[in-house]
Write a protein that holds these residues in place. Structure first.
Motif, PDB file in Angstrom:
ATOM      1  N   GLU A  37       0.831  -1.203   0.000  1.00  0.00           N
ATOM      2  CA  GLU A  37       0.000   0.000   0.000  1.00  0.00           C
ATOM      3  C   GLU A  37       0.867   1.256   0.000  1.00  0.00           C
ATOM      4  O   GLU A  37       0.517   2.264  -0.624  1.00  0.00           O
ATOM      5  CB  GLU A  37      -0.927  -0.008   1.219  1.00  0.00           C
ATOM      6  CG  GLU A  37      -2.009  -1.076   1.168  1.00  0.00           C
ATOM      7  CD  GLU A  37      -2.938  -0.998   2.363  1.00  0.00           C
ATOM      8  OE1 GLU A  37      -2.799  -0.043   3.161  1.00  0.00           O
ATOM      9  OE2 GLU A  37      -3.799  -1.886   2.507  1.00  0.00           O
ATOM     10  N   PHE A  66       2.004   2.345  -3.536  1.00  0.00           N
ATOM     11  CA  PHE A  66       0.965   3.017  -4.321  1.00  0.00           C
ATOM     12  C   PHE A  66       0.671   4.407  -3.759  1.00  0.00           C
ATOM     13  O   PHE A  66       0.530   5.377  -4.508  1.00  0.00           O
ATOM     14  CB  PHE A  66      -0.304   2.162  -4.361  1.00  0.00           C
ATOM     15  CG  PHE A  66      -0.173   0.947  -5.231  1.00  0.00           C
ATOM     16  CD1 PHE A  66      -0.222   1.048  -6.607  1.00  0.00           C
ATOM     17  CD2 PHE A  66       0.029  -0.305  -4.669  1.00  0.00           C
ATOM     18  CE1 PHE A  66      -0.082  -0.072  -7.417  1.00  0.00           C
ATOM     19  CE2 PHE A  66       0.170  -1.432  -5.465  1.00  0.00           C
ATOM     20  CZ  PHE A  66       0.110  -1.320  -6.853  1.00  0.00           C
ATOM     21  N   THR A  98       1.573   7.725  -5.889  1.00  0.00           N
ATOM     22  CA  THR A  98       0.428   8.557  -6.251  1.00  0.00           C
ATOM     23  C   THR A  98       0.626   9.984  -5.764  1.00  0.00           C
ATOM     24  O   THR A  98       0.391  10.951  -6.501  1.00  0.00           O
ATOM     25  CB  THR A  98      -0.867   7.977  -5.658  1.00  0.00           C
ATOM     26  OG1 THR A  98      -1.092   6.674  -6.202  1.00  0.00           O
ATOM     27  CG2 THR A  98      -2.054   8.872  -5.967  1.00  0.00           C
TER      28      THR A  98
END
Length: 252
Positions: free
Chosen positions: A233, A236, A240
């Motif tokens: 997680e 990402f 991002t």
């Protein structure tokens, strides 16, 4: 954490632990009690990984092993690797270890610092391994870690000829990476911990482990670590956020 008799513990920051060797009357000489207590610290950090800052009380990092205890040790004690086993464990902690060296770091004290990932020093730091003058060898890591850190010629000067490095010399050979006045040492260690703490903890753990892996473990070990991180997680979320910041910059 447990109450200690030879260590002082600062747990103010959630992402790090500051341990101060706290036997100033003996220049923080390393005793069996201190070894046992540092093993307990390692157990805590293996269970809940955090950056470790190691420093010493009273203007000294550690003057070495306690000579009174050391004199009474026999062959069985040597084979048990009392200090060497601890320093291997310190070096293998999941997240980086920072040694903040003020004053003397000699013998086992120097070997504890060699086991750290980073070494910061004050202008009064003095680092060396005088074990042969006491009829023993530097058996807790200096005989192999020191050559890796500063090269064989200088390691031989320190281990065989008793050379003591001052802060300027240690910085020149990158045995330490920063030199500060005494009152700035611990803030500098925390600033370094802040920079480390900005990274993803799992990526840090994998990177530290990969740097310690044998040459023939690569690139497979790298690929396997990356495979785990590619699904995380944090990967990402961080990527991002990076892309969003870049988009915002291009709009300005």
């Amino acid at each position: 954490m447990a109450a200690y008799t030879s260590l002082a513990v600062d747990t103010d920051a959630a992402d790090r632990l500051h341990i101060r060797l706290n036997r100033p009357d003996s220049k923080n000489a390393i005793t069996q009690t201190m070894v046992d207590e540092l093993h307990a610290v390692c157990a805590e950090l293996e269970e809940r990984p955090r950056v470790l800052i190691l420093s010493g009380a009273g203007g000294v990092f550690a003057s070495g092993a306690d000579i009174g205890e050391l004199r009474e040790r026999r062959s069985g004690d040597a084979l048990a690797g009392i200090n060497s086993a601890l320093f291997v464990r310190v070096a293998a902690l999941p997240l980086p270890v920072i040694a903040a060296i003020d004053g003397w770091a000699l013998g086992g004290g120097a070997e504890l610092a060699y086991a750290a990932d980073f070494r910061l020093a004050t202008t009064s730091a003095r680092i060396g391994n005088p074990e042969v003058s006491l009829g023993i060898v530097a058996a807790a890591g200096a005989s192999w870690r020191l050559a890796e850190l500063v090269g064989e010629p200088l390691a031989k000067e320190i281990l065989l000829a008793g050379r003591i490095l001052n802060a300027e010399e240690a910085l020149a050979v990158r045995l330490v990476t920063e030199v500060h006045d005494a009152d700035a040492l611990i803030p500098a260690a925390h600033a370094l911990a802040d920079r480390i703490g900005a990274a993803d903890p799992l990526a840090l753990q994998f990177t530290k482990a990969l740097m310690r892996a044998p040459r023939d473990a690569h690139p497979l070990a790298d690929n396997e670590a990356q495979a785990v991180l590619f699904e995380s997680e944090q990967k990402f979320a961080r990527m991002t956020a990076f892309l969003e910041r870049r988009t915002e910059r291009t709009k300005r």
